[in-house]
Design an enzyme around this catalytic site. Structure first.
Site, mmCIF file in Angstrom:
data_model
loop_
_atom_site.group_PDB
_atom_site.id
_atom_site.type_symbol
_atom_site.label_atom_id
_atom_site.label_comp_id
_atom_site.label_asym_id
_atom_site.label_seq_id
_atom_site.Cartn_x
_atom_site.Cartn_y
_atom_site.Cartn_z
ATOM 1 N N ARG A 156 0.866 -1.232 0.021
ATOM 2 C CA ARG A 156 0.131 -0.054 -0.061
ATOM 3 C C ARG A 156 1.006 1.213 0.023
ATOM 4 O O ARG A 156 2.017 1.143 0.629
ATOM 5 C CB ARG A 156 -0.816 -0.090 1.012
ATOM 6 N N GLU B 76 -1.761 7.918 -4.124
ATOM 7 C CA GLU B 76 -2.135 7.623 -5.638
ATOM 8 C C GLU B 76 -3.665 7.888 -5.805
ATOM 9 O O GLU B 76 -4.497 8.346 -4.790
ATOM 10 C CB GLU B 76 -2.162 6.178 -5.769
ATOM 11 N N HIS C 77 -0.982 0.500 -9.532
ATOM 12 C CA HIS C 77 -1.859 -0.519 -8.692
ATOM 13 C C HIS C 77 -2.378 -1.678 -9.588
ATOM 14 O O HIS C 77 -3.739 -1.865 -9.415
ATOM 15 C CB HIS C 77 -2.921 0.337 -7.706
HETATM 16 C C1 DGY Z 1 -6.022 -5.481 -2.788
HETATM 17 O O1 DGY Z 1 -6.642 -6.428 -3.098
HETATM 18 O O2 DGY Z 1 -5.754 -4.953 -1.712
HETATM 19 C C2 DGY Z 1 -5.195 -4.612 -3.867
HETATM 20 O O3 DGY Z 1 -4.258 -3.818 -3.517
HETATM 21 C C3 DGY Z 1 -6.404 -3.772 -4.555
HETATM 22 O O4 DGY Z 1 -6.756 -2.858 -3.768
#
Ligand code: DGY
Length: 337
Positions: free
Chosen positions: A241, A270, A288
């Site tokens: 993240r 982001e 992402h």
């Molecule tokens: C998740 O599944 O956490 C991915 O990063 C998509 O947000």
């Protein structure tokens, strides 16, 4: 036939997934993904019984305030730092996520970023596409760092971290990991991974992959201090993240040669990306997309839909969403779903 419950889907989803929802509930869709203000979210949620949301939809006490209708939020993702779970639980709203279905695809992508960053794939491709390969390339141009045989560090050893570790066996790597709690010995053995403390992880890793969840304690878990303890030849990969890494400190380390390269799929704030990172040739950047294979994104969307239907009392798991995050709410409802 008119349906008694409504579900809002905050972004476009696969038609077959929407169709599976529409068998039971009235489905309200959106033509495109939009960043909504808390007021806009509050209004959307006030009109429905359930909502399927994503990372950019922050669901907190403010957006839930005064809402007596909403019964379920299904998050499209395994990470759910966009959901204020205590607030949802207090409001009696079931919350779900999408674990497991994305584990392998996301682990694959960690390797894509690691290999691309270590072997300078993106930068070399940009150079070639710019028409700069005109002969005269030196034997010592485009030198990357090896991956095979090196020490792979994994910070966060949940399901995805373990899947990343298993892949390292094929690269003949030594795997060390740091996690709040140590894994059972059998799992460590299967992953051929050794627990170390955070300081040792930083110092020994030739390549470090971040797979930890984001929360207040993990904010800037990799900042200037941590980067200063890493090898200057190391590669850092973040598929976890934004906010876990201090992006400004990382950009400085990459620019000053205190770290060899980085592969980053997630960013602080982001979709905007720190301008210093965007300028660096030794940073491989992606928007992402670690879970974005056709099969996996479909499976995530279907799981979110199945969670929603179950939460609203429909389908084979009626009343028992497969990936429920706050089972206390079910207790409070006395099995009424
Ligand atoms: C998740 O599944 O956490 C991915 O990063 C998509 O947000």
């Amino acid at each position: 036939m008119s349906k008694s419950q409504s579900v809002w889907v905050s972004r476009p989803l696969f038609p077959e997934v929407l169709a599976s929802l529409a068998q039971y509930v009235d489905v309200r869709t959106e033509a495109k993904e939009t960043k909504r203000t808390p007021e806009q979210l509050h209004k959307k949620l006030a009109e429905v019984d359930g909502a399927i949301v994503g990372l950019s939809d922050r669901i907190d006490a403010g957006v839930l305030a005064g809402n007596r209708r909403l019964r379920a939020i299904a998050n499209l993702g395994v990470g759910y730092n966009n959901l204020d779970l205590p607030a949802l639980t207090a409001a009696g709203v079931l919350a779900t996520n999408t674990p497991d279905v994305l584990t392998q695809t996301t682990a694959d992508y960690a390797w894509a970023l690691l290999l691309a960053a270590a072997r300078r794939v993106s930068s070399a491709e940009r150079w070639l596409r710019a028409g700069r390969w005109r002969g005269g390339m030196r034997f010592d141009d485009w030198l990357g760092v090896d991956v095979h045989g090196k020490t792979l560090g994994i910070f966060g050893m949940g399901r995805i971290g373990q899947a990343v570790a298993r892949r390292a066996i094929g690269f003949d790597m030594h795997v060390i990991y740091h996690n709040r709690s140590r894994l059972p010995e059998a799992v460590e053995h299967e992953c051929r991974a050794i627990w170390v403390d955070k300081a040792e992880l930083l110092q020994r890793s030739d390549h470090l992959v971040l797979v930890l969840p984001y929360n207040a304690q993990n904010h800037h878990a990799i900042g200037a201090d941590e980067l200063a303890h890493m090898k200057p030849t190391a590669v850092l990969v973040n598929i976890a993240r934004g906010g876990i890494v201090d992006d400004a400190a990382l950009a400085a380390a990459l620019r000053e040669g205190r770290l060899a390269a980085a592969g980053l799929d997630v960013f602080e704030g982001e979709p905007s990306v720190h301008s210093a990172l965007r300028e660096l040739e030794n940073a491989v950047l992606s928007p992402h997309i670690a879970s974005a294979s056709a099969d996996t994104r479909r499976a995530m969307a279907q799981l979110a839909a199945d969670n929603m239907l179950a939460a609203l009392g429909y389908g084979p798991s009626a009343g028992h969403p497969p990936s429920l995050l706050n089972p206390q709410v079910l207790g409070g409802r006395g099995g009424e779903t």
